[in-house]
Design an enzyme around this catalytic site. Structure first.
Site, mmCIF file in Angstrom:
data_model
loop_
_atom_site.group_PDB
_atom_site.id
_atom_site.type_symbol
_atom_site.label_atom_id
_atom_site.label_comp_id
_atom_site.label_asym_id
_atom_site.label_seq_id
_atom_site.Cartn_x
_atom_site.Cartn_y
_atom_site.Cartn_z
ATOM 1 N N TYR A 259 0.796 -1.235 0.000
ATOM 2 C CA TYR A 259 0.000 0.000 0.000
ATOM 3 C C TYR A 259 0.821 1.275 0.000
ATOM 4 O O TYR A 259 0.276 2.365 0.106
ATOM 5 C CB TYR A 259 -0.938 -0.002 1.214
ATOM 6 C CG TYR A 259 -1.793 -1.236 1.296
ATOM 7 C CD1 TYR A 259 -2.639 -1.588 0.251
ATOM 8 C CD2 TYR A 259 -1.731 -2.074 2.406
ATOM 9 C CE1 TYR A 259 -3.414 -2.738 0.309
ATOM 10 C CE2 TYR A 259 -2.505 -3.221 2.474
ATOM 11 C CZ TYR A 259 -3.350 -3.539 1.423
ATOM 12 O OH TYR A 259 -4.110 -4.688 1.482
ATOM 13 N N SER B 208 -3.440 -7.279 8.136
ATOM 14 C CA SER B 208 -4.178 -7.628 6.932
ATOM 15 C C SER B 208 -3.227 -8.257 5.900
ATOM 16 O O SER B 208 -2.598 -9.271 6.189
ATOM 17 C CB SER B 208 -4.887 -6.392 6.383
ATOM 18 O OG SER B 208 -5.900 -6.742 5.459
ATOM 19 N N TYR B 209 -3.082 -7.645 4.716
ATOM 20 C CA TYR B 209 -2.158 -8.189 3.720
ATOM 21 C C TYR B 209 -0.767 -8.325 4.311
ATOM 22 O O TYR B 209 -0.102 -9.357 4.150
ATOM 23 C CB TYR B 209 -2.114 -7.291 2.482
ATOM 24 C CG TYR B 209 -1.383 -7.898 1.293
ATOM 25 C CD1 TYR B 209 0.003 -8.027 1.278
ATOM 26 C CD2 TYR B 209 -2.085 -8.336 0.181
ATOM 27 C CE1 TYR B 209 0.681 -8.582 0.195
ATOM 28 C CE2 TYR B 209 -1.418 -8.901 -0.917
ATOM 29 C CZ TYR B 209 -0.047 -9.016 -0.893
ATOM 30 O OH TYR B 209 0.619 -9.575 -1.967
ATOM 31 N N TRP C 31 -11.138 -3.586 -3.049
ATOM 32 C CA TRP C 31 -9.698 -3.801 -2.867
ATOM 33 C C TRP C 31 -9.001 -3.879 -4.217
ATOM 34 O O TRP C 31 -7.963 -3.237 -4.433
ATOM 35 C CB TRP C 31 -9.459 -5.079 -2.073
ATOM 36 C CG TRP C 31 -8.026 -5.292 -1.670
ATOM 37 C CD1 TRP C 31 -7.426 -4.871 -0.524
ATOM 38 C CD2 TRP C 31 -7.007 -5.981 -2.424
ATOM 39 N NE1 TRP C 31 -6.106 -5.258 -0.495
ATOM 40 C CE2 TRP C 31 -5.814 -5.943 -1.655
ATOM 41 C CE3 TRP C 31 -6.990 -6.623 -3.653
ATOM 42 C CZ2 TRP C 31 -4.624 -6.521 -2.081
ATOM 43 C CZ3 TRP C 31 -5.797 -7.210 -4.093
ATOM 44 C CH2 TRP C 31 -4.638 -7.155 -3.307
ATOM 45 N N ASP D 254 -14.018 -7.398 12.935
ATOM 46 C CA ASP D 254 -13.056 -7.457 11.837
ATOM 47 C C ASP D 254 -13.421 -8.593 10.895
ATOM 48 O O ASP D 254 -13.830 -9.677 11.335
ATOM 49 C CB ASP D 254 -11.646 -7.661 12.371
ATOM 50 C CG ASP D 254 -10.640 -7.935 11.260
ATOM 51 O OD1 ASP D 254 -10.706 -7.235 10.230
ATOM 52 O OD2 ASP D 254 -9.823 -8.859 11.420
ATOM 53 N N HIS E 142 -11.929 -3.712 11.169
ATOM 54 C CA HIS E 142 -10.650 -3.952 10.500
ATOM 55 C C HIS E 142 -9.724 -2.736 10.583
ATOM 56 O O HIS E 142 -8.518 -2.891 10.795
ATOM 57 C CB HIS E 142 -10.896 -4.322 9.042
ATOM 58 C CG HIS E 142 -9.681 -4.842 8.337
ATOM 59 N ND1 HIS E 142 -9.161 -6.096 8.571
ATOM 60 C CD2 HIS E 142 -8.867 -4.273 7.409
ATOM 61 C CE1 HIS E 142 -8.098 -6.283 7.820
ATOM 62 N NE2 HIS E 142 -7.889 -5.194 7.105
#
Length: 557
Positions: free
Chosen positions: A42, A113-114, A161, A255, A284
């Site tokens: 990101y 997350s990722y 996303w 989440d 989240h």
């Protein structure tokens, strides 16, 4: 802070010659320092990163911090291909970071997350310098929250996303042609802005037209159906025994990946590893104290943690034990810290799930009641019509979608007024009732078509009659026998809440939650080609032979 030294875009060459770039923050002095590494797609200077890993705060605590753009993103070379290279690139990056000037040779990883998953992938690759990981709000099985849930597509996260990852991909693709770049970016933004206004409804959901229009690598659902073996590139489930590291895992009851966080923790404990778990009432992207319509109190905020101090400081303290220089500080077997909603208190435990929980059945009854007693005589089944072109709208929950859809506990009035939503409610409770653990609904149901979905939602109805969602789930039935009742188990994942005396427990049953999950068109056609819908006639049964119910893990008072 003036003594902290920052190097931008420091190159690291991967095994295939691709160069990835990172920003490196070094504390004052000469070191050596333990390394905190995060790898994300990101942008390594994204503003929200500071809420997960503030590099200046970490450097002040004596850590060298390395923040790397993953392959094909921002300053890093290569093609953007979600998940595919994270295991090998993670291995190579850990070894590179451990050898940087000033590093003490020990690396810990942190991120959400990722970039929670990039930690797991690096850990699975076993670089010897990686000593600990602290994944936050990330999954275990991508087919339980990332790509699908109960067989339904997680369209709510997949569509935005993929499109939000598009600008960097388009700038790389059309950087030498400003006119083409400008047009492609305008078109992409239009599709992103238009999701809530109808774009989510494009068909087929399993080969989403917006992804085809912009030729973007999608989150992974579509590829994982074409190439099942490729799914291993971001799957943690079933591989925990390969990770011989302490873990510090953070989740939120609202989440989208809360069950994955819990599953990762329990699997690491079963494997005999040191594992710490913190679960707040959070969504989240929100670790503050107001989630959805509910103010859980200032103590719920990750900056306070019930007066325990900041969550980030708890993580830094833990890393000092696991990768710091003080060899006298050995990590213990881990701790469990849960936020119990309803009473809005943090509680320290030693395990998850709680062994003292007792499963209690609450039965769906024909008169709309929800009772501990099962039906003793045959009761008329409930009926409703499910029209995929008029689905139940997503209203709160453990979700990650466009900003039009707020996560968390929201007023369910509009949902419960619909004719395609069945509602079952207890009498007002005479005493506080704590539900902590995994929730499931057992539905005896029939549809008149070859395929359909069943959705169940647990709600808390306050003393004023306001119903707010606690947790929910879905199951997709792909081979139904039209008109024949069958037993279906809906996994509502886990929660921790006290239903207060005077409140009521409520269960909703329906067949859609859109656009969180894609609509079942009731035809049985594959999701990657289905574009025609049919209306389904649904029946829920509740009699002695077919006792539909919700099963709650109740903590004895």
């Amino acid at each position: 802070m003036a003594d902290i030294r920052i190097e931008f875009d420091v190159p690291a060459e991967m095994r295939d010659g691709t160069v990835l770039r990172a920003d490196v923050y070094r504390p004052a002095g000469t070191g050596p320092w333990p390394v905190l590494l995060t790898r994300l797609p990101y942008g390594k200077q994204m503003p929200l990163l500071a809420g997960i890993l503030d590099p200046l705060a970490a450097a002040r605590r004596g850590f060298m911090v390395v923040i790397q753009d993953t392959r094909g993103r921002f300053a890093s070379e290569g093609e953007w291909d979600p998940w595919t290279h994270e295991e090998s690139d993670g291995y190579d990056t850990v070894r590179w970071a451990a050898a940087l000037p000033g590093a003490n040779g020990s690396v810990g990883m942190i991120g959400a997350s990722y970039f929670g998953n990039t930690q797991w992938m690096a850990a699975l690759s076993k670089p010897p310098e990686l000593k600990a990981i602290a994944p936050m709000v990330t999954w275990s099985d991508p087919d339980d929250g990332l790509w699908t849930r109960g067989g339904a597509i997680e369209l709510g996260i997949t569509a935005p996303w993929t499109l939000m990852m598009g600008p960097d991909a388009l700038m790389r693709r059309h950087g030498a042609d400003p006119a083409t770049l400008g047009g492609s970016l305008v078109s992409l933004v239009q599709d992103l802005d238009g999701l809530a206004g109808g774009g989510y409804g494009e068909l087929p959901a399993g080969r989403f037209p917006a992804f085809v229009r912009h030729d973007l690598p999608e989150l992974g659902y579509e590829r994982s159906r074409r190439e099942p073996e490729w799914a291993r590139s971001c799957t943690v489930a079933g591989r925990h025994d390969e990770v011989d590291l302490p873990t510090f895992q953070v989740g939120g009851w609202y989440d989208i990946f809360v069950q994955g966080t819990l599953d990762n923790f329990t699997a690491m404990r079963r494997a005999g590893r040191s594992a710490t778990l913190v679960v707040g009432p959070w969504s989240h992207a929100n670790q503050q104290h107001v989630i959805g319509d509910v103010n859980f109190g200032f103590g719920a905020n990750s900056a306070l943690m019930g007066m325990r101090g900041r969550l980030t400081d708890m993580q830094f303290d833990w890393f000092q034990h696991t990768i710091g220089d003080d060899e006298a500080l050995e990590p213990d077997t881990g701790k469990v810290l849960l936020f119990v909603m309803g009473i809005n208190q943090w509680r320290e435990e030693t395990e998850w799930p709680l062994s003292r929980a007792v499963e209690r059945d609450f039965h769906l009854r024909a008169d709309g009641s929800l009772t501990p007693e099962p039906p003793s005589t045959a009761e008329q089944p409930e009926e409703f019509t499910y029209d995929p072109m008029n689905p139940v709208p997503t209203t709160g929950g453990a979700l990650l979608m466009t900003d039009d859809f707020r996560p968390g506990p929201l007023d369910q009035t509009a949902v419960e007024e619909r004719e395609d939503v069945l509602v079952f409610t207890t009498e007002p409770l005479t005493e506080d009732t704590e539900v902590t653990g995994r929730v499931r609904a057992v539905l005896f149901a029939a549809t008149d078509g070859p395929s359909t979905d069943w959705v169940a939602r647990l709600c808390d109805v306050d003393e004023h009659g306001v119903s707010r969602n606690v947790t929910d789930g879905i199951v997709r039935v792909r081979a139904a026998t039209p008109g024949e009742p069958a037993e279906h188990v809906v996994d509502l994942w886990s929660t921790s809440i006290v239903f207060r005396a005077g409140h009521r427990i409520r269960v909703q049953v329906t067949s859609s939650n859109f656009p969180r999950w894609d609509r079942n068109l009731n035809t049985g056609e594959p999701e990657d080609s289905a574009t025609t819908a049919r209306v389904a006639r649904q029946h829920i049964y509740h009699d002695p032979e077919r006792p539909s119910r919700i099963v709650l893990p109740v903590i004895p008072g």
